[in-house]
Motif scaffolding. Structure first.
Motif, PDB file in Angstrom:
ATOM      1  N   TYR A  67       0.673  -0.260  -3.928  1.00 57.61           N
ATOM      2  CA  TYR A  67       1.103  -0.765  -5.233  1.00 57.61           C
ATOM      3  C   TYR A  67       2.447  -1.489  -5.132  1.00 57.61           C
ATOM      4  CZ  TYR A  67      -2.384   2.749  -6.240  1.00 57.61           C
ATOM      5  OH  TYR A  67      -3.533   3.498  -6.231  1.00 57.61           O
ATOM      6  N   LEU A  68       3.325  -0.986  -4.290  1.00 61.11           N
ATOM      7  CA  LEU A  68       4.623  -1.632  -4.111  1.00 61.11           C
ATOM      8  C   LEU A  68       4.480  -2.956  -3.374  1.00 61.11           C
ATOM      9  CD1 LEU A  68       6.748   1.508  -3.145  1.00 61.11           C
ATOM     10  CD2 LEU A  68       6.511   0.440  -5.401  1.00 61.11           C
ATOM     11  N   ARG A  69       3.665  -2.952  -2.314  1.00 63.53           N
ATOM     12  CA  ARG A  69       3.510  -4.189  -1.552  1.00 63.53           C
ATOM     13  C   ARG A  69       2.801  -5.259  -2.369  1.00 63.53           C
ATOM     14  NH1 ARG A  69       0.426  -7.466   1.250  1.00 63.53           N
ATOM     15  NH2 ARG A  69       1.279  -8.451   3.130  1.00 63.53           N
ATOM     16  N   GLU A  70       1.846  -4.861  -3.176  1.00 57.41           N
ATOM     17  CA  GLU A  70       1.151  -5.827  -4.030  1.00 57.41           C
ATOM     18  C   GLU A  70       2.125  -6.564  -4.935  1.00 57.41           C
ATOM     19  OE1 GLU A  70      -2.502  -5.876  -7.312  1.00 57.41           O
ATOM     20  OE2 GLU A  70      -1.524  -3.989  -6.779  1.00 57.41           O
ATOM     21  N   ARG A  71       3.167  -5.863  -5.385  1.00 57.99           N
ATOM     22  CA  ARG A  71       4.100  -6.457  -6.344  1.00 57.99           C
ATOM     23  C   ARG A  71       5.193  -7.284  -5.687  1.00 57.99           C
ATOM     24  NH1 ARG A  71       1.372  -2.561  -8.278  1.00 57.99           N
ATOM     25  NH2 ARG A  71       0.989  -2.281 -10.528  1.00 57.99           N
ATOM     26  N   VAL A  72       5.563  -6.989  -4.440  1.00 62.99           N
ATOM     27  CA  VAL A  72       6.596  -7.797  -3.781  1.00 62.99           C
ATOM     28  C   VAL A  72       5.983  -8.924  -2.957  1.00 62.99           C
ATOM     29  CG1 VAL A  72       8.181  -5.852  -3.721  1.00 62.99           C
ATOM     30  CG2 VAL A  72       6.767  -6.334  -1.712  1.00 62.99           C
ATOM     31  N   GLY A  73       4.675  -8.831  -2.718  1.00 62.57           N
ATOM     32  CA  GLY A  73       3.993  -9.888  -1.986  1.00 62.57           C
ATOM     33  C   GLY A  73       4.305  -9.890  -0.499  1.00 62.57           C
ATOM     34  N   SER A  74       3.743 -10.848   0.188  1.00 62.55           N
ATOM     35  CA  SER A  74       3.930 -10.936   1.640  1.00 62.55           C
ATOM     36  C   SER A  74       5.338 -11.368   2.015  1.00 62.55           C
ATOM     37  CB  SER A  74       2.912 -11.916   2.238  1.00 62.55           C
ATOM     38  OG  SER A  74       3.055 -13.203   1.655  1.00 62.55           O
ATOM     39  N   GLU A  75       6.073 -11.948   1.058  1.00 64.04           N
ATOM     40  CA  GLU A  75       7.439 -12.383   1.341  1.00 64.04           C
ATOM     41  C   GLU A  75       8.469 -11.276   1.065  1.00 64.04           C
ATOM     42  OE1 GLU A  75       8.137 -15.889  -0.907  1.00 64.04           O
ATOM     43  OE2 GLU A  75       6.727 -17.119   0.247  1.00 64.04           O
ATOM     44  N   GLY A  76       8.048 -10.213   0.407  1.00 61.16           N
ATOM     45  CA  GLY A  76       8.947  -9.104   0.128  1.00 61.16           C
ATOM     46  C   GLY A  76       8.943  -8.081   1.249  1.00 61.16           C
ATOM     47  N   ARG A  77       9.632  -6.990   1.003  1.00 61.30           N
ATOM     48  CA  ARG A  77       9.726  -5.938   2.011  1.00 61.30           C
ATOM     49  C   ARG A  77       9.617  -4.581   1.331  1.00 61.30           C
ATOM     50  NH1 ARG A  77      15.041  -3.910   5.242  1.00 61.30           N
ATOM     51  NH2 ARG A  77      14.026  -2.632   6.849  1.00 61.30           N
ATOM     52  N   VAL A  78       8.848  -3.687   1.936  1.00 63.95           N
ATOM     53  CA  VAL A  78       8.705  -2.323   1.445  1.00 63.95           C
ATOM     54  C   VAL A  78       9.189  -1.376   2.543  1.00 63.95           C
ATOM     55  CG1 VAL A  78       7.123  -0.557   0.579  1.00 63.95           C
ATOM     56  CG2 VAL A  78       6.702  -2.979   0.053  1.00 63.95           C
ATOM     57  N   VAL A  79      10.054  -0.440   2.166  1.00 61.88           N
ATOM     58  CA  VAL A  79      10.560   0.553   3.113  1.00 61.88           C
ATOM     59  C   VAL A  79      10.227   1.940   2.573  1.00 61.88           C
ATOM     60  CG1 VAL A  79      12.583   1.482   4.305  1.00 61.88           C
ATOM     61  CG2 VAL A  79      12.462  -0.969   3.770  1.00 61.88           C
ATOM     62  N   GLY A  80       9.543   2.726   3.386  1.00 65.60           N
ATOM     63  CA  GLY A  80       9.230   4.095   3.023  1.00 65.60           C
ATOM     64  C   GLY A  80      10.053   5.059   3.844  1.00 65.60           C
ATOM     65  N   ILE A  81      10.723   5.987   3.177  1.00 68.03           N
ATOM     66  CA  ILE A  81      11.584   6.964   3.852  1.00 68.03           C
ATOM     67  C   ILE A  81      11.047   8.359   3.597  1.00 68.03           C
ATOM     68  CG2 ILE A  81      13.904   7.975   3.944  1.00 68.03           C
ATOM     69  CD1 ILE A  81      14.985   5.244   3.077  1.00 68.03           C
ATOM     70  N   ASP A  82      10.907   9.147   4.648  1.00 63.66           N
ATOM     71  CA  ASP A  82      10.476  10.535   4.487  1.00 63.66           C
ATOM     72  C   ASP A  82      11.027  11.357   5.647  1.00 63.66           C
ATOM     73  OD1 ASP A  82       8.137  11.805   2.526  1.00 63.66           O
ATOM     74  OD2 ASP A  82       8.489  12.974   4.337  1.00 63.66           O
ATOM     75  N   LEU A  83      11.241  12.643   5.357  1.00 64.62           N
ATOM     76  CA  LEU A  83      11.812  13.540   6.356  1.00 64.62           C
ATOM     77  C   LEU A  83      10.747  14.235   7.187  1.00 64.62           C
ATOM     78  CD1 LEU A  83      14.650  14.497   7.203  1.00 64.62           C
ATOM     79  CD2 LEU A  83      14.426  16.382   5.556  1.00 64.62           C
ATOM     80  N   THR A  84       9.492  14.154   6.746  1.00 64.81           N
ATOM     81  CA  THR A  84       8.412  14.928   7.361  1.00 64.81           C
ATOM     82  C   THR A  84       7.571  14.057   8.282  1.00 64.81           C
ATOM     83  OG1 THR A  84       8.330  16.253   5.339  1.00 64.81           O
ATOM     84  CG2 THR A  84       6.499  16.483   6.872  1.00 64.81           C
ATOM     85  N   SER A  85       7.548  14.410   9.559  1.00 64.88           N
ATOM     86  CA  SER A  85       6.852  13.580  10.542  1.00 64.88           C
ATOM     87  C   SER A  85       5.346  13.525  10.285  1.00 64.88           C
ATOM     88  CB  SER A  85       7.134  14.100  11.954  1.00 64.88           C
ATOM     89  OG  SER A  85       6.768  15.464  12.078  1.00 64.88           O
ATOM     90  N   GLY A  86       4.753  14.633   9.832  1.00 62.76           N
ATOM     91  CA  GLY A  86       3.319  14.634   9.554  1.00 62.76           C
ATOM     92  C   GLY A  86       2.960  13.688   8.435  1.00 62.76           C
ATOM     93  N   MET A  87       3.785  13.652   7.395  1.00 57.38           N
ATOM     94  CA  MET A  87       3.552  12.725   6.295  1.00 57.38           C
ATOM     95  C   MET A  87       3.686  11.279   6.769  1.00 57.38           C
ATOM     96  SD  MET A  87       2.852  14.216   3.394  1.00 57.38           S
ATOM     97  CE  MET A  87       3.047  15.731   2.457  1.00 57.38           C
ATOM     98  N   LEU A  88       4.723  11.012   7.553  1.00 58.70           N
ATOM     99  CA  LEU A  88       4.934   9.651   8.043  1.00 58.70           C
ATOM    100  C   LEU A  88       3.796   9.196   8.949  1.00 58.70           C
ATOM    101  CD1 LEU A  88       8.769   9.570   8.798  1.00 58.70           C
ATOM    102  CD2 LEU A  88       7.538   8.271   7.048  1.00 58.70           C
ATOM    103  N   ALA A  89       3.211  10.122   9.707  1.00 61.53           N
ATOM    104  CA  ALA A  89       2.080   9.759  10.567  1.00 61.53           C
ATOM    105  C   ALA A  89       0.909   9.270   9.715  1.00 61.53           C
ATOM    106  CB  ALA A  89       1.659  10.952  11.419  1.00 61.53           C
ATOM    107  N   GLN A  90       0.649   9.964   8.600  1.00 61.82           N
ATOM    108  CA  GLN A  90      -0.405   9.522   7.692  1.00 61.82           C
ATOM    109  C   GLN A  90      -0.073   8.150   7.101  1.00 61.82           C
ATOM    110  OE1 GLN A  90      -3.351  11.074   6.730  1.00 61.82           O
ATOM    111  NE2 GLN A  90      -3.020  12.619   8.306  1.00 61.82           N
ATOM    112  N   ALA A  91       1.196   7.965   6.738  1.00 65.07           N
ATOM    113  CA  ALA A  91       1.618   6.686   6.173  1.00 65.07           C
ATOM    114  C   ALA A  91       1.459   5.552   7.185  1.00 65.07           C
ATOM    115  CB  ALA A  91       3.059   6.777   5.694  1.00 65.07           C
ATOM    116  N   ARG A  92       1.780   5.820   8.432  1.00 65.14           N
ATOM    117  CA  ARG A  92       1.652   4.781   9.472  1.00 65.14           C
ATOM    118  C   ARG A  92       0.196   4.382   9.654  1.00 65.14           C
ATOM    119  NH1 ARG A  92       5.837   7.924  12.055  1.00 65.14           N
ATOM    120  NH2 ARG A  92       7.804   6.748  11.972  1.00 65.14           N
ATOM    121  N   HIS A  93      -0.709   5.349   9.591  1.00 66.04           N
ATOM    122  CA  HIS A  93      -2.133   5.016   9.685  1.00 66.04           C
ATOM    123  C   HIS A  93      -2.525   4.081   8.545  1.00 66.04           C
ATOM    124  CE1 HIS A  93      -2.722   7.643  12.999  1.00 66.04           C
ATOM    125  NE2 HIS A  93      -2.752   8.784  12.329  1.00 66.04           N
ATOM    126  N   ARG A  94      -2.002   4.344   7.360  1.00 71.85           N
ATOM    127  CA  ARG A  94      -2.320   3.513   6.201  1.00 71.85           C
ATOM    128  C   ARG A  94      -1.802   2.080   6.412  1.00 71.85           C
ATOM    129  NH1 ARG A  94      -1.749   6.972   2.505  1.00 71.85           N
ATOM    130  NH2 ARG A  94      -3.849   6.928   1.647  1.00 71.85           N
TER     131      ARG A  94
END
Length: 229
Positions: free
Chosen positions: A61-88
Motif C-alpha cells: 500500500y505504501l509503495r503503490e502511493r509513492v510509485g516507482s520513483e519514491g522510496r519505502v523503508v521498513g524498520i523492524d527489530l525482529t529478524s523473523g519478521m524481516l525475513a518474511q518481509a524480504r520474501h514479500r
C-alpha cells in the motif's frame, strides 16, 4: 523499552512470524492498512518509513502511493519478521523498498516525508518519546500516522471489547505477564502516542474502523517548525 521486555517481544514475534503474516494480511485487516496509508497523503516520489514493519503487510500500500520513483523503508527489530518481509519484497521485485533491522524507539533514518507506526506503539515502553523521535525525522510538512487496535468506547462494541481483552491477554509477549490488565496498559500506551502526535502536529485526522476498536490517528508536522534532529 527495557532490555528484558525488548528481548521478550522479539523472541515472541520471531516464533510467530509465519503465522502472524496470515493474520496481518487477512481481508478485513487490509482495509485498515489502506486507511492508514491514505492518512499519510503520500505523493509520487515521496520517501515513507514504517516503524515496526513486521512481515511487510503494509509495504504494497505504501509503495503503490509513492510509485516507482519514491522510496519505502521498513524498520523492524525482529529478524523473523524481516525475513518474511524480504520474501514479500523479492517476490514483488521491488527495487525501491529497503528493509532495515532497527529499533523504532531510535530510528536509524535521517529524513522522511512520512512515517507510519502500525500496531507498534503498544509494544513500546515509552511510546510518547518514540513518536517525538519520529516527528524529529520528518521533513516540514510531512505526515505521521499511527494504526492501532484498542478497546472501543462505543456501547455497541461491548462484546467485542470483552473478546479483545481476552485476545490481548493471551497474545501478549512474555514481558506483559507482569501487567495486571494488558488491555488497559495497551490503551495507556496508545493514548501516550496520540498525545505526542497531537502536541506537535496540525491538520490532524482521527478515523476508526471495526466499531471503534481500530484507530488511525494522523497529523502534519508544521512547515514552519523544522526538525532539529
Amino acid at each position: 523499552m527495557p532490555a528484558d521486555d525488548s528481548s521478550a517481544v522479539t523472541d515472541f514475534y520471531d516464533r510467530l512470524a509465519a503465522r502472524y503474516d496470515l493474520l496481518a494480511t487477512a481481508p478485513v485487516v487490509r482495509g485498515w492498512r489502506e486507511l492508514a496509508a491514505d492518512a499519510l497523503e503520500l505523493e509520487s516520489g515521496d520517501t515513507v518509513v514504517e516503524m515496526g514493519c513486521g512481515t511487510g503487510a503494509n509495504l504494497p500500500y505504501l509503495r503503490e502511493r509513492v510509485g516507482s520513483e519514491g522510496r519505502v523503508v521498513g524498520i523492524d527489530l525482529t529478524s523473523g519478521m524481516l525475513a518474511q518481509a524480504r520474501h514479500r519484497v523479492e517476490r514483488a521485485g521491488w527495487t525501491n523498498v529497503d528493509l532495515v533491522r532497527g529499533d523504532a524507539t531510535r530510528p536509524p533514518i535521517e529524513r522522511a516525508d512520512a512515517v507510519l507506526g502500525s500496531f507498534v506503539v503498544g509494544l513500546l515502553d515509552d511510546p510518547g518519546a518514540a513518536v517525538d523521535r519520529w516527528l524529529d525525522r520528518l521533513t516540514p510538512g510531512g505526515r505521521v500516522a499511527i494504526l492501532e487496535a484498542g478497546r472501543s468506547d462505543r456501547l455497541v462494541a461491548a462484546p467485542l471489547n470483552l473478546a479483545f481483552r481476552v485476545f490481548v491477554r493471551f497474545s501478549s509477549p512474555g514481558g506483559w505477564t507482569r501487567v495486571d490488565s494488558p488491555a488497559k496498559e495497551l490503551d495507556r500506551r496508545i493514548a501516550a502516542a496520540r498525545a505526542a502526535l497531537n502536541d506537535r502536529t496540525v491538520d490532524r485526522r482521527d478515523e476508526t474502523a471495526a466499531l471503534g476498536l481500530v484507530q488511525v490517528v494522523s497529523g502534519t508536522y508544521p512547515p514552519d517548525n523544522p526538525s532539529t534532529a
